[in-house]
Design a protein around this motif. Structure first.
Motif, PDB file in Angstrom:
ATOM      1  N   LEU A 109       0.836  -1.209   0.000  1.00  0.00           N
ATOM      2  CA  LEU A 109       0.000   0.000   0.000  1.00  0.00           C
ATOM      3  C   LEU A 109       0.870   1.258   0.000  1.00  0.00           C
ATOM      4  N   SER A 110       1.979   1.198   0.725  1.00  0.00           N
ATOM      5  CA  SER A 110       2.901   2.330   0.763  1.00  0.00           C
ATOM      6  C   SER A 110       3.512   2.573  -0.610  1.00  0.00           C
ATOM      7  N   PHE A 111       3.824   1.486  -1.300  1.00  0.00           N
ATOM      8  CA  PHE A 111       4.369   1.592  -2.652  1.00  0.00           C
ATOM      9  C   PHE A 111       3.342   2.200  -3.611  1.00  0.00           C
ATOM     10  N   ILE A 112       2.102   1.726  -3.511  1.00  0.00           N
ATOM     11  CA  ILE A 112       1.024   2.244  -4.378  1.00  0.00           C
ATOM     12  C   ILE A 112       0.771   3.722  -4.092  1.00  0.00           C
ATOM     13  N   ALA A 113       0.764   4.084  -2.788  1.00  0.00           N
ATOM     14  CA  ALA A 113       0.542   5.488  -2.414  1.00  0.00           C
ATOM     15  C   ALA A 113       1.671   6.376  -2.938  1.00  0.00           C
ATOM     16  N   ARG A 153       1.119   7.106  -6.543  1.00  0.00           N
ATOM     17  CA  ARG A 153      -0.014   8.033  -6.727  1.00  0.00           C
ATOM     18  C   ARG A 153       0.220   9.388  -6.080  1.00  0.00           C
ATOM     19  N   HIS A 154       1.402   9.564  -5.447  1.00  0.00           N
ATOM     20  CA  HIS A 154       1.726  10.803  -4.738  1.00  0.00           C
ATOM     21  C   HIS A 154       0.674  11.098  -3.662  1.00  0.00           C
ATOM     22  N   SER A 155       0.276  10.038  -2.951  1.00  0.00           N
ATOM     23  CA  SER A 155      -0.733  10.177  -1.903  1.00  0.00           C
ATOM     24  C   SER A 155      -0.106   9.884  -0.541  1.00  0.00           C
ATOM     25  N   GLU A 156      -0.584  10.544   0.496  1.00  0.00           N
ATOM     26  CA  GLU A 156      -0.086  10.314   1.851  1.00  0.00           C
ATOM     27  C   GLU A 156      -0.913   9.267   2.586  1.00  0.00           C
ATOM     28  N   ASP A 157      -2.075   8.900   2.047  1.00  0.00           N
ATOM     29  CA  ASP A 157      -2.981   7.977   2.729  1.00  0.00           C
ATOM     30  C   ASP A 157      -2.795   6.551   2.231  1.00  0.00           C
ATOM     31  N   LEU A 158      -2.902   5.592   3.158  1.00  0.00           N
ATOM     32  CA  LEU A 158      -2.895   4.173   2.817  1.00  0.00           C
ATOM     33  C   LEU A 158      -4.319   3.668   2.990  1.00  0.00           C
TER      34      LEU A 158
END
Length: 447
Positions: free
Chosen positions: A325-329, A332-337
């Motif tokens: 999930l951290s890799f996917i975030a 996506r340049h997202s801080e949320d998991l």
């Protein structure tokens, strides 16, 4: 007047010291002449290795359990497996409940950490359910296994074999008594036996998904929408790992170890060999005969292990999911998991990264040291190292060839794997450090 220093130990420190004390007691018992078939004193390093392997529910052995140890020694190993599988605090709570002693707030806090639950409320009830559930599941597993063992071994010995292997499988220990047929053969004799394979695999999976998942399923039955997020992640990840790994194993071994097997035996062997690396340690084929690609797949499965709050080791399935999930975030340049309509807590990715970093650093350093000490194949050493730190117990056959110093390294890895690599590191930290002033920020380039 002298001032008495008060020691306030954390749960990780108490857990580490408790496991160490149990291992040392087991070592002394296994060293006794009564513990060996020949009535001889077992060398300290070998008794220490065996006691650590049993308490840390690993399964790596320097002696064939049946060939070397007497019935007394085997029972000592069985007790160490049961204590190590359930955890010291769970066993201590059992005696407190039997003696009708009140369990205080501090003890409840330790229990919360021991069973890896999130809430303090209801932790004693959860512990009772764990103890009762363990007894029922191991009992049912033993009963089913005796249907195969009693006709082969006789009533008394068949019953004993059923109990021993049920406890060993549920606790993901991997110890066996099949040396009565052939030393170090594990369950290769039963590679096509549907009953033995089915029971052992079921016990491994049930023991490996964790006590919290049991409780959630017990409370909500098949109402999946009411399951906790933890339960959903564990069940989906477990199913995906077993299914995906089984396909890969079949592709890699169809022209190797699976040659000449019937369709039923092929399915049983394939499923068994992808379930057992999730820290169980049994095998139904010769592990040394698998291909290099399958060895790498097995190492990855050993590294992942089971789930939090279970009898299994490894970095745990939830840690793997957080890393993904951290890799996917990050992509996506997202801080949320986010997963299953929920957002994970902010610092969980940091903890997951800490776990995998300590785990990999420990494994690599151990492998480098063993390779420096002994001229052993690199693949076999890495297989042994990840088997130890993942508390798996599978081996390419080099355990008995290790020197005393190499065995001490494996012992340390097994111990770290059971108490948790991060927990083992935290055991040496007395308290959290609070920094009153934060340093100025400056950017660096990564990747």
């Amino acid at each position: 007047m002298p001032v008495r220093k008060k020691y306030n130990l954390s749960y990780t420190q108490i857990s580490t010291l408790s496991f160490l004390g149990i291992i040392l007691c087991g070592t002394l018992l296994l060293m006794l002449p009564i513990s060996s078939r020949e009535g001889e004193i077992t060398p300290f390093i070998n008794a220490f290795f065996t006691a650590t392997s049993a308490t840390c529910v690993t399964g790596l052995v320097v002696y064939d359990t049946y060939q070397y140890f007497s019935t007394f020694g085997q029972i000592v190993i069985l007790l160490l497996i049961q204590i190590g599988g359930l955890g010291f605090m769970t066993i201590a709570t059992l005696f407190s409940l039997m003696l009708r002693r009140k369990i205080g707030l501090k003890e409840r806090g330790f229990l919360k950490e021991s069973v890896s639950t999130i809430q303090l409320g209801g932790v004693v009830r959860l512990t009772k359910h764990i103890l009762i559930g363990t007894l029922m599941i191991e009992g049912l597993g033993a009963l089913l296994l005796t249907l195969r063992f009693i006709p082969e071994q006789g009533f008394g010995r068949g019953l004993y074999y059923g109990i021993f292997h049920a406890v060993s499988a549920f606790c993901n220990a991997g110890f066996d008594l099949m040396g009565c047929y052939e030393p170090y053969s594990s369950l290769t004799r039963y590679s096509s036996d549907f009953l033995v394979n089915g029971v052992i695999m079921s016990l491994i999976v049930i023991g490996g998904i964790g006590f919290l998942v049991w409780e959630d399923i017990y409370k909500h039955h098949f109402k999946i929408s009411k399951y906790q997020l933890h339960t959903k992640i564990v069940l989906v990840t477990t199913g995906a790992l077993i299914g995906g790994a089984a396909i890969l194993f079949y592709i890699m071994e169809r022209n190797n170890t699976l040659v000449g097997m019937s369709p039923l035996e092929t399915i049983l062997v394939t499923l068994f060999q992808v379930i057992t690396p999730r820290t169980a340690g049994f095998n139904t084929i010769d592990t040394a005969a698998i291909t290099e690609s399958t060895s790498l797949l097995t190492i990855v499965l050993m590294m992942i292990g089971g789930s939090p709050g279970s009898t299994a080791g490894g970095i745990k399935s939830t840690t793997l999911v957080v890393l993904l999930l951290s890799f996917i975030a990050s992509l996506r340049h997202s801080e949320d998991l986010n997963i299953f309509g929920r957002r994970l807590e902010h610092d969980i990715a940091q903890r997951a990264h800490g776990v995998i970093t300590i785990y990999l650093m420990g494994a690599v350093m151990a492998a480098m040291t063993i390779c420096f000490l002994q001229p052993l194949p690199l693949t076999d050493v890495f297989f042994e190292v990840f088997s130890a730190i993942g508390t798996v117990g599978m081996s390419k056959g080099i355990t008995r060839d290790l020197t005393s110093l190499s065995r001490l390294i494996i012992i340390l890895l097994m111990f770290c794997g059971r108490v948790g690599s991060l927990s083992f590191a935290l055991a040496f930290v007395s308290k959290k450090t609070y920094v009153p002033v934060r340093q100025p920020v400056e950017k660096i380039t990564i990747g």
